[in-house]
Design an enzyme around this catalytic site. Structure first.
Site, PDB file in Angstrom:
ATOM      1  N   ASP A 269       0.867  -1.164   0.000  1.00 53.08           N
ATOM      2  CA  ASP A 269       0.000   0.000   0.000  1.00 53.08           C
ATOM      3  C   ASP A 269       0.915   1.229   0.000  1.00 53.08           C
ATOM      4  O   ASP A 269       2.086   1.137   0.351  1.00 53.08           O
ATOM      5  CB  ASP A 269      -0.867  -0.052   1.263  1.00 53.08           C
ATOM      6  CG  ASP A 269      -1.675   1.210   1.437  1.00 53.08           C
ATOM      7  OD1 ASP A 269      -2.283   1.665   0.452  1.00 53.08           O
ATOM      8  OD2 ASP A 269      -1.683   1.740   2.560  1.00 53.08           O
ATOM      9  N   ASP A 271       0.006   5.151   0.918  1.00 56.71           N
ATOM     10  CA  ASP A 271      -0.153   6.100   2.031  1.00 56.71           C
ATOM     11  C   ASP A 271      -0.298   5.364   3.361  1.00 56.71           C
ATOM     12  O   ASP A 271      -1.183   4.533   3.520  1.00 56.71           O
ATOM     13  CB  ASP A 271      -1.372   6.992   1.786  1.00 56.71           C
ATOM     14  CG  ASP A 271      -1.303   7.687   0.428  1.00 56.71           C
ATOM     15  OD1 ASP A 271      -0.186   7.848  -0.100  1.00 56.71           O
ATOM     16  OD2 ASP A 271      -2.371   8.043  -0.105  1.00 56.71           O
ATOM     17  N   THR A 311      -2.373   0.936  -5.011  1.00 53.88           N
ATOM     18  CA  THR A 311      -2.963   2.001  -4.209  1.00 53.88           C
ATOM     19  C   THR A 311      -4.293   2.497  -4.786  1.00 53.88           C
ATOM     20  O   THR A 311      -4.432   2.647  -6.003  1.00 53.88           O
ATOM     21  CB  THR A 311      -1.952   3.183  -4.054  1.00 53.88           C
ATOM     22  OG1 THR A 311      -2.574   4.271  -3.381  1.00 53.88           O
ATOM     23  CG2 THR A 311      -1.434   3.669  -5.400  1.00 53.88           C
ATOM     24  N   ASN A 312      -5.269   2.724  -3.915  1.00 61.15           N
ATOM     25  CA  ASN A 312      -6.535   3.356  -4.314  1.00 61.15           C
ATOM     26  C   ASN A 312      -6.307   4.858  -4.412  1.00 61.15           C
ATOM     27  O   ASN A 312      -5.850   5.470  -3.444  1.00 61.15           O
ATOM     28  CB  ASN A 312      -7.619   3.122  -3.251  1.00 61.15           C
ATOM     29  CG  ASN A 312      -8.130   1.683  -3.249  1.00 61.15           C
ATOM     30  OD1 ASN A 312      -7.835   0.907  -4.139  1.00 61.15           O
ATOM     31  ND2 ASN A 312      -8.907   1.352  -2.224  1.00 61.15           N
ATOM     32  N   GLN A 313      -6.609   5.450  -5.543  1.00 56.53           N
ATOM     33  CA  GLN A 313      -6.476   6.906  -5.674  1.00 56.53           C
ATOM     34  C   GLN A 313      -7.794   7.515  -6.168  1.00 56.53           C
ATOM     35  O   GLN A 313      -7.906   7.978  -7.308  1.00 56.53           O
ATOM     36  CB  GLN A 313      -5.304   7.244  -6.610  1.00 56.53           C
ATOM     37  CG  GLN A 313      -3.942   6.925  -6.014  1.00 56.53           C
ATOM     38  CD  GLN A 313      -3.701   7.649  -4.689  1.00 56.53           C
ATOM     39  OE1 GLN A 313      -4.117   8.797  -4.514  1.00 56.53           O
ATOM     40  NE2 GLN A 313      -3.066   6.985  -3.724  1.00 56.53           N
ATOM     41  N   CYS A 371     -10.891  -3.028  -9.462  1.00 51.55           N
ATOM     42  CA  CYS A 371      -9.521  -2.783  -8.998  1.00 51.55           C
ATOM     43  C   CYS A 371      -9.447  -2.030  -7.674  1.00 51.55           C
ATOM     44  O   CYS A 371      -8.391  -1.974  -7.051  1.00 51.55           O
ATOM     45  CB  CYS A 371      -8.685  -2.100 -10.080  1.00 51.55           C
ATOM     46  SG  CYS A 371      -9.370  -0.637 -10.849  1.00 51.55           S
ATOM     47  N   ARG A 372     -10.545  -1.424  -7.228  1.00 52.42           N
ATOM     48  CA  ARG A 372     -10.472  -0.685  -5.968  1.00 52.42           C
ATOM     49  C   ARG A 372     -10.398  -1.674  -4.800  1.00 52.42           C
ATOM     50  O   ARG A 372     -11.284  -2.504  -4.604  1.00 52.42           O
ATOM     51  CB  ARG A 372     -11.695   0.219  -5.837  1.00 52.42           C
ATOM     52  CG  ARG A 372     -11.713   1.056  -4.569  1.00 52.42           C
ATOM     53  CD  ARG A 372     -12.887   2.044  -4.597  1.00 52.42           C
ATOM     54  NE  ARG A 372     -13.192   2.534  -3.252  1.00 52.42           N
ATOM     55  CZ  ARG A 372     -12.542   3.530  -2.658  1.00 52.42           C
ATOM     56  NH1 ARG A 372     -11.537   4.128  -3.268  1.00 52.42           N
ATOM     57  NH2 ARG A 372     -12.876   3.917  -1.439  1.00 52.42           N
ATOM     58  N   LYS A 373      -9.289  -1.591  -4.029  1.00 58.59           N
ATOM     59  CA  LYS A 373      -9.184  -2.463  -2.857  1.00 58.59           C
ATOM     60  C   LYS A 373     -10.389  -2.190  -1.952  1.00 58.59           C
ATOM     61  O   LYS A 373     -10.783  -1.040  -1.834  1.00 58.59           O
ATOM     62  CB  LYS A 373      -7.884  -2.166  -2.089  1.00 58.59           C
ATOM     63  CG  LYS A 373      -6.611  -2.489  -2.880  1.00 58.59           C
ATOM     64  CD  LYS A 373      -5.335  -2.149  -2.096  1.00 58.59           C
ATOM     65  CE  LYS A 373      -5.108  -0.657  -1.944  1.00 58.59           C
ATOM     66  NZ  LYS A 373      -3.844  -0.301  -1.268  1.00 58.59           N
TER      67      LYS A 373
HETATM   68 ZN   LIG Z   1     -10.685   0.782  -9.919  1.00 60.51          ZN
END
Ligand SMILES: [Zn+2]
Length: 444
Positions: A269, A271, A311-313, A371-373
């Protein structure tokens, strides 16, 4: 399921690869404990000349048409390799009567008709073990005029850097002396595929420097591509680097990194794991490394594991940060890590966010994605690109969604922190450094 080994085997059996030109001239060396004045390509690694390792790697993938460019001390090389039959290849020699630089011989060979099609161009004194077929396929798919094998290294501040756009098209070539502040850690490893079309367009002769006279002037022209790969390519220019290459060969790391083999990775991860958590990060200057994180990453780099950020952004979907700005943020992250000898093999991010109805949001990213964790999509993308064995890999992060994403992908999920979470991680540690000490260092 797609059987990569079987397919490659079939292809290798029936197809001969492109020609490989290996620069094996240049000066001798007295590196480390090697006695006498050996040409650099004859420096032994594990009891065999480094050039033999290169030739055997080519031969094992049906690249059997080899030209060795030799000059000073070339007889030692010719006496050893002869016509190549003992190594399963066919070797011809181009003898430089006077030094022609790193590319002059290519133009001579072009005039003589020895080079008619795209070819690999390698340095005979660099230790490597790479999937040449994978790189050739990439080169052909891109319609590239020159494809450069690029990778991050532990000393980007004193290396020439390659800048490419999102399609991997090279846009800039930054030498050490060129001005640069924050940058992606992407260094030219000296393994190329060159198209004769590129050479035919240039009117040069005599001594020619490949980087300065051929590649760098073409960098902005739109036909050069970077081939980012974590495979093993190392020069042996100092006694320390030579010793490291010998060590890596003995431990099997050189061969293991070939992407034909299944890889293992530490997914990280961003951040709160590598850089300090401070809410959504929207500007590069908000990136600040966690104490000890760079050192821990450098230790991962020296292990057999790839280091890959997932990483989720959602700042992209929320309209708070553009893709370009996110790239700048990651350039700062890579630069800060590079100053401490650490690097990331790749960064995968999810730009999406599911909840609609915010001012300034970008509707195209406001979707329910895979794709978002806590979904495992980013890890699965990485696994496909780098042939990663997820079961032998770790996912390390400071939130429940990291733990769940890692578990969903089949990895060992490591939770960093002391707060309670509602799922059961594979292990819990205080920070990245503690994880690396406990799980990665003990394994080597
Ligand atoms: Zn995604």
């Amino acid at each position: 399921m797609y059987d990569r080994e079987a397919e490659e085997g079939t292809r290798a059996a029936c197809e001969t690869g492109m020609k490989a030109v290996i620069m094996a001239g240049g000066r001798g060396t007295r590196i480390a404990s090697v006695a006498g004045d050996l040409p650099k390509p004859m420096i032994p690694v594990g009891g065999k000349p480094v050039l033999e390792h290169i030739i055997r790697c080519l031969a094992s993938q049906s690249y059997t048409d080899i030209v060795l460019v030799v000059g000073y001390l070339g007889d030692t090389i010719r006496d050893y390799f002869k016509d190549g039959a003992a190594f399963g290849v066919s070797i011809t020699y181009f003898v430089e009567q006077m030094p022609l630089g790193t590319a002059g011989a290519l133009f001579e060979m072009l005039r003589q008709g020895t080079l008619r099609e795209d070819f690999f161009l390698l340095n005979g004194d660099v230790m490597l073990d790479i999937d040449f077929r994978r790189m050739e396929t990439y080169h052909r798919d891109k319609g590239s005029w020159a494809t450069l094998f690029t990778h991050p290294n532990s000393h980007p501040q004193d290396s020439a850097l390659i800048v490419a756009d999102e399609t991997k098209r090279i846009t800039k070539w930054l030498n050490k002396e060129d001005e640069r502040s924050f940058y992606k850690n992407r260094v030219n490893a000296g393994v190329h595929i060159i198209s004769v079309k590129l050479l035919e367009g240039l009117s040069v002769s005599g001594r020619v420097d490949l980087d300065r006279d051929v590649l760098k002037p073409q960098a902005a022209g739109g036909r050069l591509y970077a081939y980012d790969s974590p495979e093993y390519v190392r020069d042996m220019g100092t006694p320390e680097r030579y010793a490291a290459v010998c060590r890596d060969y003995e431990t099997g790391k050189v061969a293991a990194r070939n992407l034909k083999n299944r890889q293992k990775a530490v997914f990280l991860d961003r951040d709160g794991t590598i850089n300090r958590f401070r809410g959504f990060i929207r500007r590069p200057e908000e990136i600040e490394l966690i104490e000890g994180a760079a050192r821990a990453l450098a230790q991962i780099n020296q292990s057999g594991y790839l280091a890959i950020v997932v990483t989720n952004q959602p700042v992209i979907a929320r309209g708070e940060c553009t893709i370009e700005e996110l790239e700048r943020i990651h350039e700062r992250l890579e630069t800060l890590l590079g100053r401490e000898g650490a690097y990331l093999d790749d960064i995968f991010y999810c730009p999406h966010h599911p909840d609609k109805g915010f001012a300034g949001e970008r509707p195209q990213y406001k979707i329910r994605c895979d794709c978002r964790k806590p979904k495992p999509g980013l890890l699965l993308q990485a696994a496909q690109r780098y042939h990663i064995d997820l079961v032998r890999s770790y996912m390390v992060g400071d939130s429940e969604s990291d733990v769940l994403a890692g578990a969903a992908a089949g990895c060992k999920s490591v939770y960093l922190g002391s707060g309670g979470i509602s799922c059961e991680p594979w292990a819990v540690f205080g920070d990245l450094a503690e994880f690396v000490r406990s799980c990665i260092m003990t394994e080597e």
